[in-house]
Scaffold this motif. Structure first.
Motif, short mmCIF file in Angstrom:
data_model
loop_
_atom_site.label_atom_id
_atom_site.label_comp_id
_atom_site.label_asym_id
_atom_site.label_seq_id
_atom_site.Cartn_x
_atom_site.Cartn_y
_atom_site.Cartn_z
N PRO A 184 0.81 -1.23 0.00
CA PRO A 184 0.00 0.00 0.00
C PRO A 184 0.83 1.27 0.00
O PRO A 184 0.35 2.31 -0.45
CB PRO A 184 -0.83 -0.12 1.29
N ALA A 185 2.06 1.22 0.49
CA ALA A 185 2.88 2.44 0.54
C ALA A 185 3.45 2.82 -0.82
O ALA A 185 3.43 3.98 -1.22
CB ALA A 185 4.03 2.25 1.55
N SER A 186 3.95 1.81 -1.56
CA SER A 186 4.60 2.09 -2.84
C SER A 186 3.78 1.67 -4.05
O SER A 186 4.03 2.13 -5.17
CB SER A 186 5.96 1.39 -2.89
N GLY A 187 2.81 0.77 -3.85
CA GLY A 187 2.05 0.23 -4.97
C GLY A 187 2.78 -0.87 -5.71
O GLY A 187 2.31 -1.34 -6.75
N TYR A 188 3.94 -1.34 -5.19
CA TYR A 188 4.71 -2.39 -5.84
C TYR A 188 4.05 -3.75 -5.62
O TYR A 188 3.44 -3.98 -4.57
CB TYR A 188 6.14 -2.44 -5.29
N PRO A 189 4.18 -4.66 -6.58
CA PRO A 189 3.65 -6.02 -6.37
C PRO A 189 4.44 -6.75 -5.29
O PRO A 189 5.60 -6.43 -5.01
CB PRO A 189 3.85 -6.68 -7.75
N VAL A 190 3.79 -7.74 -4.67
CA VAL A 190 4.38 -8.47 -3.55
C VAL A 190 4.72 -9.89 -3.98
O VAL A 190 3.87 -10.61 -4.50
CB VAL A 190 3.42 -8.50 -2.35
N MET A 191 5.95 -10.26 -3.76
CA MET A 191 6.44 -11.62 -4.01
C MET A 191 6.50 -12.35 -2.68
O MET A 191 7.21 -11.94 -1.77
CB MET A 191 7.83 -11.54 -4.67
N VAL A 272 9.59 -4.07 -6.21
CA VAL A 272 8.94 -5.27 -5.69
C VAL A 272 9.13 -5.31 -4.18
O VAL A 272 10.11 -4.76 -3.65
CB VAL A 272 9.51 -6.55 -6.36
N VAL A 273 8.20 -5.93 -3.49
CA VAL A 273 8.29 -6.14 -2.04
C VAL A 273 8.18 -7.63 -1.78
O VAL A 273 7.38 -8.33 -2.42
CB VAL A 273 7.18 -5.37 -1.30
N VAL A 274 8.98 -8.13 -0.85
CA VAL A 274 8.97 -9.55 -0.50
C VAL A 274 8.12 -9.74 0.75
O VAL A 274 8.40 -9.17 1.81
CB VAL A 274 10.41 -10.07 -0.25
N GLY A 275 7.04 -10.52 0.61
CA GLY A 275 6.21 -10.88 1.76
C GLY A 275 6.74 -12.15 2.40
O GLY A 275 7.05 -13.12 1.71
N ILE A 276 6.86 -12.16 3.72
CA ILE A 276 7.46 -13.29 4.44
C ILE A 276 6.36 -14.23 4.91
O ILE A 276 5.48 -13.84 5.68
CB ILE A 276 8.29 -12.79 5.64
N LEU A 291 5.22 -15.80 -7.25
CA LEU A 291 5.61 -14.63 -8.03
C LEU A 291 4.38 -14.00 -8.68
O LEU A 291 3.62 -14.69 -9.36
CB LEU A 291 6.61 -15.05 -9.11
N PRO A 292 4.16 -12.70 -8.50
CA PRO A 292 3.05 -12.05 -9.21
C PRO A 292 3.34 -12.03 -10.71
O PRO A 292 4.47 -11.79 -11.13
CB PRO A 292 3.03 -10.64 -8.62
N PRO A 293 2.33 -12.30 -11.55
CA PRO A 293 2.57 -12.40 -12.99
C PRO A 293 3.10 -11.12 -13.62
O PRO A 293 3.74 -11.16 -14.66
CB PRO A 293 1.20 -12.79 -13.55
N GLY A 294 2.85 -9.98 -12.98
CA GLY A 294 3.32 -8.72 -13.56
C GLY A 294 4.83 -8.62 -13.65
O GLY A 294 5.34 -7.89 -14.50
N LEU A 295 5.56 -9.38 -12.83
CA LEU A 295 7.02 -9.30 -12.86
C LEU A 295 7.62 -9.95 -14.10
O LEU A 295 8.75 -9.63 -14.49
CB LEU A 295 7.61 -9.95 -11.60
N ILE A 296 6.91 -10.89 -14.73
CA ILE A 296 7.47 -11.56 -15.91
C ILE A 296 6.84 -11.05 -17.21
O ILE A 296 7.23 -11.49 -18.29
CB ILE A 296 7.30 -13.09 -15.83
N GLU A 297 5.89 -10.12 -17.13
CA GLU A 297 5.30 -9.58 -18.35
C GLU A 297 6.31 -8.94 -19.28
O GLU A 297 6.21 -9.06 -20.50
CB GLU A 297 4.19 -8.59 -18.00
N PRO A 298 7.34 -8.20 -18.77
CA PRO A 298 8.34 -7.63 -19.68
C PRO A 298 9.05 -8.67 -20.54
O PRO A 298 9.44 -8.37 -21.67
CB PRO A 298 9.33 -6.93 -18.74
N LEU A 299 9.19 -9.90 -20.04
CA LEU A 299 9.83 -10.95 -20.83
C LEU A 299 9.02 -11.28 -22.06
O LEU A 299 9.57 -11.52 -23.13
CB LEU A 299 10.03 -12.20 -19.98
N PHE A 300 7.71 -11.29 -21.95
CA PHE A 300 6.86 -11.60 -23.09
C PHE A 300 6.79 -10.43 -24.06
O PHE A 300 6.68 -10.64 -25.27
CB PHE A 300 5.46 -11.98 -22.61
N ARG A 301 6.87 -9.22 -23.55
CA ARG A 301 6.88 -8.07 -24.46
C ARG A 301 8.16 -8.06 -25.29
O ARG A 301 8.13 -7.76 -26.48
CB ARG A 301 6.76 -6.77 -23.65
N VAL A 302 9.29 -8.43 -24.66
CA VAL A 302 10.55 -8.52 -25.41
C VAL A 302 10.46 -9.59 -26.47
O VAL A 302 10.88 -9.41 -27.61
CB VAL A 302 11.72 -8.79 -24.44
N LYS A 303 9.88 -10.72 -26.10
CA LYS A 303 9.79 -11.83 -27.05
C LYS A 303 8.92 -11.48 -28.24
O LYS A 303 9.22 -11.78 -29.39
CB LYS A 303 9.23 -13.07 -26.34
#
Length: 307
Positions: A184-191, A272-276, A291-303
């Motif tokens: 909630p502070a940064s809006g980053y996805p949580v792993m 990204v933020v790591v949830g324990i 892993l939230p799917p948003g972290l690997i989306e750049p890989l598919f855009r590159v491909k």
């Protein structure tokens, strides 16, 4: 006026068996954990729906809405609650298997017996189709389990590296489409990461805080004595409604960066933020993070850009 004789024992056997096989294959092909007793309970519910149709007022329930509601309730009884998107996919698999197995029963039965005389259709007529369906379900169930495992290991399981205070650790993560947690502070996805994996890389005071205060009162970190204030600035508190808990705060930590690889390509990010997570995410130990799917989306855009 034409009459029809229905034997309840035959109806119970054939309908419950077909319901059970459809639910069994749905669970196998969707990669769901299930209990045989829950599958049987859901299959009996389908039989009760058919049985009610033979009552004077049962015809009012025999419509599209009634069929959909009963089938959804059967899926809930068989596999429990799940995210609505996954439930939608499981429902589509369920209906597809239902149509396919129904076609097998009729096709095989007519192949062996031809068209029956008059309008008389008994369980003996459908017996070859039912036996073929049972064999097909056993084979497809095994194939579905192997296929789901291979797909999961080849796509949904990805290697990644996490940097934390000048230290790095490698782990295997499961791409979890249901993980929509955000800091909630940064809006980053949580792993989400197993605590056992992170523990050797955390300072003793952080581990002590988690043992003594973190699980019972996550907000107590501000009053804890920290020799290195940099760790205090890394701590995050993340509201959640999953991981076996109806609601609460998940203790998180801000890493330096996370890098993920898929098919020889990698993406690195510090957003990204790591949830324990205190327990093991995978009982078999096949992965240590969600892993939230948003972290690997750049890989598919590159491909896609390269193609």
């Amino acid at each position: 006026m034409a009459s029809c004789v229905v034997y309840v024992d035959e109806l119970l056997l054939t309908n419950t068996l077909m319901n059970f096989l459809v639910l069994y294959l749905t669970g196998r092909l969707a990669g769901l954990a299930f209990s045989v007793w829950r599958l049987l309970l859901a299959a009996l519910l389908g039989f009760l729906y058919i049985l009610i149709l033979f009552t004077p007022s049962g015809a009012y329930l025999y419509n599209l809405v009634g069929k959909v509601l009963v089938s959804l309730l059967m899926l809930w009884l068989a596999f429990g609650f799940m995210p609505w998107r996954r439930f939608l996919v499981v429902g589509l698999i369920f209906y597809g298997i239902s149509l396919a197995l129904g076609g097998v029963v009729y096709g095989v039965s007519f192949f062996f017996h031809g068209h029956p005389e008059g309008e008389k259709l008994t369980y003996r007529f459908f017996l070859p189709g039912l036996l073929a369906t049972v064999l097909l379900a056993i084979v497809l169930g095994r194939v579905g389990t192997r296929l789901h495992r291979r797909v999961g290991e080849g796509f949904f399981h990805v290697p990644c590296r996490l940097w934390l205070a000048n230290r790095s650790l490698e782990l295997t993560a499961l791409v979890d489409t249901g993980n929509q947690l955000l800091d909630p502070a940064s809006g980053y996805p949580v792993m989400i990461v197993d605590y056992a994996v992170l523990e050797p890389h955390l300072p003793e005071e952080f581990r002590s805080w988690l043992r003594e205060s973190g699980s019972s009162d996550p907000t107590s970190f501000a009053s804890w004595s920290w020799s290195d204030p940099r760790w205090l600035t890394r701590i995050r508190l993340i509201p959640f409604r999953s991981l076996g808990v109806s609601g609460g705060l998940l203790v998180g930590i801000k890493p330096d960066a996370v890098e993920v690889w898929y098919r020889g390509k990698g993406v690195k990010t510090s957003k990204v933020v790591v949830g324990i997570y205190g327990d093991r995410l995978s009982p078999e130990g096949t992965y240590q993070a969600l892993l939230p799917p948003g972290l690997i989306e750049p890989l598919f855009r590159v491909k896609e850009g390269e193609s």
